[in-house]
Design an enzyme around this catalytic site. Structure first.
Site, PDB file in Angstrom:
ATOM      1  N   GLY A  40       0.816  -1.215   0.000  1.00  0.00           N
ATOM      2  CA  GLY A  40       0.000   0.000   0.000  1.00  0.00           C
ATOM      3  C   GLY A  40       0.842   1.254   0.000  1.00  0.00           C
ATOM      4  CG  HIS A  43       5.248   5.306  -4.900  1.00  0.00           C
ATOM      5  ND1 HIS A  43       5.798   4.647  -5.978  1.00  0.00           N
ATOM      6  CD2 HIS A  43       5.839   4.769  -3.792  1.00  0.00           C
ATOM      7  CE1 HIS A  43       6.692   3.777  -5.548  1.00  0.00           C
ATOM      8  NE2 HIS A  43       6.729   3.820  -4.232  1.00  0.00           N
ATOM      9  CG  HIS A  46       3.323   0.868  -5.360  1.00  0.00           C
ATOM     10  ND1 HIS A  46       3.524   1.956  -4.552  1.00  0.00           N
ATOM     11  CD2 HIS A  46       3.955  -0.169  -4.752  1.00  0.00           C
ATOM     12  CE1 HIS A  46       4.225   1.598  -3.493  1.00  0.00           C
ATOM     13  NE2 HIS A  46       4.511   0.323  -3.590  1.00  0.00           N
ATOM     14  CE  LYS A 158      13.793   3.065  -4.173  1.00  0.00           C
ATOM     15  NZ  LYS A 158      13.581   2.223  -3.017  1.00  0.00           N
ATOM     16  CD  GLN A 162      10.753  -6.860  -2.443  1.00  0.00           C
ATOM     17  OE1 GLN A 162      10.645  -6.724  -1.234  1.00  0.00           O
ATOM     18  NE2 GLN A 162       9.983  -6.193  -3.288  1.00  0.00           N
ATOM     19  CB  VAL A 185       8.545   5.224 -11.479  1.00  0.00           C
ATOM     20  CG1 VAL A 185       7.949   6.582 -11.810  1.00  0.00           C
ATOM     21  CG2 VAL A 185       7.875   4.125 -12.305  1.00  0.00           C
TER      22      VAL A 185
HETATM   23  O1  PAF Z   1       8.072  -4.474  -2.087  1.00  0.00           O
HETATM   24  C1  PAF Z   1       7.132  -4.534  -1.254  1.00  0.00           C
HETATM   25  O2  PAF Z   1       6.268  -3.676  -1.185  1.00  0.00           O
HETATM   26  C2  PAF Z   1       7.077  -5.718  -0.301  1.00  0.00           C
HETATM   27  O3  PAF Z   1       8.337  -6.119   0.101  1.00  0.00           O
HETATM   28  C3  PAF Z   1       6.281  -6.917  -0.861  1.00  0.00           C
HETATM   29  C4  PAF Z   1       6.954  -7.512  -2.081  1.00  0.00           C
HETATM   30  C5  PAF Z   1       4.878  -6.478  -1.217  1.00  0.00           C
HETATM   31  C6  PAF Z   1       6.183  -8.013   0.198  1.00  0.00           C
HETATM   32  O4  PAF Z   1       5.543  -7.571   1.342  1.00  0.00           O
END
Ligand code: PAF
Length: 289
Positions: A40, A43, A46, A158, A162, A185
């Site tokens: 959530g 921005h 996302h 970004k 991850q 972005v």
């Molecule tokens: O990148 C994120 O916002 C979080 O790490 C994710 C991938 C939604 C996991 O909670």
């Protein structure tokens, strides 16, 4: 296909059975299912993931879950922004068909004891500074992918480490979802969009731009033939350190898959930086072709 500008029908649910029914119906109709996991506070970064999912898939699920297991004891879980109504509107406009926002109790019921851990990749860079972070990320992403069963899942470049870890998890656990990494972005001056930018005051924001400058410097030096990667790393660090209020965590050039620091140039490299700017920790990266 582009995202509609008009608000559209979007199912919002926290219910696992309702989610599973919708996924089964989409699958039965032969639709390609895309998933955009988020915490959530959405921005433009996302939104770009949702738009790409909308362009490539028939049925787009966004998940909205502030995942407690990826926050360290000193981190900002309680403070993390939760503008739910505004997030719903943004998802609708971006072309999301289903917004899944489970409760913490439903994702981690009492007695919950199963965690997913990717070894090696998770102990360096961000993992060195945030030791339990990636275990929380991989656990929740594995659960969300199990629940939503998508053909494709979308993550931002970004958070480079991850996406590399999630990609490795899916490969190692034979998960059928294709991981799609979408470009970072940036604001017009280069600052990478992040929910954390909201914590920066004007002076800190200006200092935060030193991360982007360090990445551009690395790319320019490689482009102009510099082969000494240790010298480039020092120059990146100096670029950030000479900026008031910036405390560097790391500045490196690494292999984009293994994230191992490189000594010799190779065809694909990634420059990675992290620094604290005042109380706020920023990360950024740039692929160096
Ligand atoms: O990148 C994120 O916002 C979080 O790490 C994710 C991938 C939604 C996991 O909670």
């Amino acid at each position: 296909m582009s995202a509609d500008s008009l608000p559209r029908e979007m199912l919002i649910t926290a219910d696992f059975s309702e989610l599973r029914r919708s996924v089964a119906a989409a699958r039965h109709a032969g639709q390609i299912i895309g998933c955009v996991p988020t915490m959530g506070a959405l921005h433009a970064g996302h939104i770009s993931l949702m738009q790409q999912a909308h362009a490539e898939c028939d049925f787009v699920i966004a998940t909205l879950f502030v995942n407690p297991t990826q926050f360290g004891p000193q981190e900002d879980l309680q403070k993390y922004p939760r503008p739910f109504e505004a997030d719903c509107d943004k998802c609708r406009v971006a072309g999301v068909d289903l917004l899944f926002h489970p409760s913490v109790e439903s994702i981690y019921p009492p007695g919950y004891s199963t965690f997913v851990e990717v070894e090696g990749l998770t102990t360096k860079w961000e993992g060195a500074v945030r030791p339990t972070h990636f275990r929380g990320v991989t656990t929740v992403v594995a659960k969300l992918l199990n629940l939503t069963q998508p053909d494709k899942a979308y993550f931002g470049q970004k958070d480079f480490q991850q996406q590399a870890i999630i990609r490795r998890m899916c490969r190692d656990l034979d998960m059928p979802t294709e991981i799609v990494t979408c470009p970072t972005v940036r604001d017009p001056d280069g600052l990478a969009l992040s929910s954390r930018n909201a914590y920066l005051n004007v002076t800190e924001r200006a200092s935060g731009l030193s991360l982007y400058r360090a990445l551009c410097l690395a790319r320019d030096k490689v482009r102009t033939g510099e082969k000494d990667l240790a010298a480039i790393r020092l120059a990146m660090r100096a670029e950030m350190e000479q900026t008031p209020g910036v405390a560097v965590d790391y500045a490196t050039i690494a292999d984009p898959d293994s994230l191992v620091e490189l000594n010799e140039p190779q065809p694909r490299m990634v420059a990675l930086v992290a620094a604290r700017v005042g109380p706020t920790r920023l990360i950024d990266n740039r692929l160096i072709p």
